[in-house]
Design a protein around this motif. Structure first.
Motif, PDB file in Angstrom:
ATOM      1  N   ILE A 155      -5.576  19.049  17.329  1.00 44.76           N
ATOM      2  CA  ILE A 155      -5.470  17.689  16.801  1.00 44.76           C
ATOM      3  C   ILE A 155      -6.754  16.911  17.077  1.00 44.76           C
ATOM      4  N   CYS A 156      -7.304  17.076  18.278  1.00 51.70           N
ATOM      5  CA  CYS A 156      -8.570  16.405  18.618  1.00 51.70           C
ATOM      6  C   CYS A 156      -9.696  16.855  17.694  1.00 51.70           C
ATOM      7  N   ILE A 157      -9.751  18.151  17.424  1.00 51.27           N
ATOM      8  CA  ILE A 157     -10.798  18.681  16.544  1.00 51.27           C
ATOM      9  C   ILE A 157     -10.631  18.132  15.132  1.00 51.27           C
ATOM     10  N   GLY A 158      -9.393  18.082  14.648  1.00 47.24           N
ATOM     11  CA  GLY A 158      -9.145  17.548  13.309  1.00 47.24           C
ATOM     12  C   GLY A 158      -9.533  16.086  13.199  1.00 47.24           C
ATOM     13  N   ALA A 159      -9.171  15.293  14.216  1.00 48.24           N
ATOM     14  CA  ALA A 159      -9.536  13.875  14.213  1.00 48.24           C
ATOM     15  C   ALA A 159     -11.056  13.710  14.254  1.00 48.24           C
ATOM     16  N   ALA A 160     -11.734  14.567  15.035  1.00 47.18           N
ATOM     17  CA  ALA A 160     -13.196  14.507  15.118  1.00 47.18           C
ATOM     18  C   ALA A 160     -13.833  14.839  13.771  1.00 47.18           C
ATOM     19  N   LEU A 220       0.855  -1.180   0.000  1.00 46.94           N
ATOM     20  CA  LEU A 220       0.000   0.000   0.000  1.00 46.94           C
ATOM     21  C   LEU A 220       0.894   1.234   0.000  1.00 46.94           C
ATOM     22  N   VAL A 221       0.583   2.202  -0.844  1.00 45.42           N
ATOM     23  CA  VAL A 221       1.397   3.411  -0.973  1.00 45.42           C
ATOM     24  C   VAL A 221       0.581   4.606  -0.481  1.00 45.42           C
ATOM     25  N   TYR A 222       1.021   5.191   0.640  1.00 42.07           N
ATOM     26  CA  TYR A 222       0.325   6.321   1.246  1.00 42.07           C
ATOM     27  C   TYR A 222       1.151   7.600   1.101  1.00 42.07           C
ATOM     28  N   GLU A 223       0.493   8.729   1.362  1.00 40.83           N
ATOM     29  CA  GLU A 223       1.243   9.967   1.512  1.00 40.83           C
ATOM     30  C   GLU A 223       2.110   9.845   2.766  1.00 40.83           C
ATOM     31  N   TYR A 224       3.279  10.459   2.738  1.00 38.78           N
ATOM     32  CA  TYR A 224       4.218  10.363   3.859  1.00 38.78           C
ATOM     33  C   TYR A 224       3.847  11.367   4.941  1.00 38.78           C
ATOM     34  N   MET A 225       3.785  10.896   6.180  1.00 41.20           N
ATOM     35  CA  MET A 225       3.433  11.742   7.322  1.00 41.20           C
ATOM     36  C   MET A 225       4.693  11.967   8.152  1.00 41.20           C
ATOM     37  N   SER A 226       5.312  13.114   7.960  1.00 41.18           N
ATOM     38  CA  SER A 226       6.657  13.350   8.486  1.00 41.18           C
ATOM     39  C   SER A 226       6.734  13.467  10.004  1.00 41.18           C
ATOM     40  N   ASN A 227       5.617  13.773  10.675  1.00 40.67           N
ATOM     41  CA  ASN A 227       5.665  13.937  12.132  1.00 40.67           C
ATOM     42  C   ASN A 227       5.164  12.717  12.897  1.00 40.67           C
ATOM     43  N   GLY A 228       4.997  11.598  12.205  1.00 38.66           N
ATOM     44  CA  GLY A 228       4.689  10.347  12.884  1.00 38.66           C
ATOM     45  C   GLY A 228       3.312  10.306  13.521  1.00 38.66           C
ATOM     46  N   SER A 229       3.179   9.448  14.521  1.00 33.49           N
ATOM     47  CA  SER A 229       1.877   9.227  15.150  1.00 33.49           C
ATOM     48  C   SER A 229       1.683  10.125  16.366  1.00 33.49           C
ATOM     49  N   LEU A 230       0.424  10.280  16.747  1.00 32.87           N
ATOM     50  CA  LEU A 230       0.091  11.117  17.896  1.00 32.87           C
ATOM     51  C   LEU A 230       0.677  10.549  19.183  1.00 32.87           C
TER      52      LEU A 230
END
Length: 222
Positions: free
Chosen positions: A150-155, A123-133
């Motif tokens: 971040i919470c608002i964005g995830a919601a 699977l080829v995804y866009e690269y997320m340079s700041n990793g996981s929460l």
């Protein structure tokens, strides 16, 4: 003339029956060659391995690469290798493709494309340079303002899955390690391998059957 018509219809049916994915998936999601993916990661060199999640031992088979995408020659991507032919892995692989190829939202991870072979799937995804929460929380560098953002964005991403897509989608695996952060610290929901689709939005609600297997730790009796 009759035989020609029968022959034409049969060949047409055969070609459509061999299609692995719906036509819309093939149009929306790019299918890469294994050679291109090997080249982008220097033949999956260990130096290209990345680890988004806290506690990861770099065995997840995720690599950073660069491919041509939307006119950009060195577009950064993350390649997730899925080896083996276990039925469950194949099901989860295809489910993620069919979902993410049709979902587009600023707070959902973007699937650039995929590769499918006999013994390997990528699977080829866009690269997320700041990793996981979860890794960012562990470092303790996030301000409370940024945590709320971040919470608002995830919601917002969850709301889109529940009410913005053509069908209601239940993610089923929301946790800090599955919320990835891009270069601007914008959150994006990832890992849709356990997701299920419900009824079309605004239709009469019906129950969704969901199987859940709890992890049980066993101890050797002495």
């Amino acid at each position: 003339m009759f035989l020609k018509c029968v022959g034409f219809n049969r060949s047409k049916h055969t070609s459509s029956s061999k299609r692995k994915y719906p036509t819309i998936i093939e149009e929306l999601c790019r299918q890469f060659s294994l050679a291109d993916l090997r080249k982008s990661t220097n033949n999956f060199n260990d130096r290209h391995k990345i680890c988004y999640r806290r506690g990861c031992s770099l065995r997840g088979g995720v690599y950073k690469g660069s491919l041509e995408h939307n006119g950009v020659n060195d577009y950064a991507v993350a390649l997730k290798r899925i080896c083996g032919t276990q039925n469950q892995r194949v099901i989860e692989f295809k489910k993620e493709i069919e979902l993410l190829c049709q979902l587009h939202h600023p707070n959902l991870i973007s699937l650039i494309g995929f590769y499918e072979g006999q013994n390997e799937r990528i699977l080829v995804y866009e690269y997320m340079s700041n990793g996981s929460l979860d890794r960012n929380l562990e470092r303790g560098e996030l301000s409370w303002k940024k945590r709320v953002e971040i919470c608002i964005g995830a919601a917002r991403g969850l709301h889109y899955l529940h009410a913005g897509a053509k069908r209601t989608i239940i993610h089923r695996n929301i946790k800090p390690s599955n919320i990835l952060l891009d270069a601007n610290m914008e959150p994006k929901l990832a890992d849709f391998s356990l997701s299920v689709q419900g009824q079309p939005f605004m239709s009469e609600p019906k129950p969704i059957k969901v199987k859940y297997v709890a992890a049980v730790k066993t101890k050797r009796l002495q």
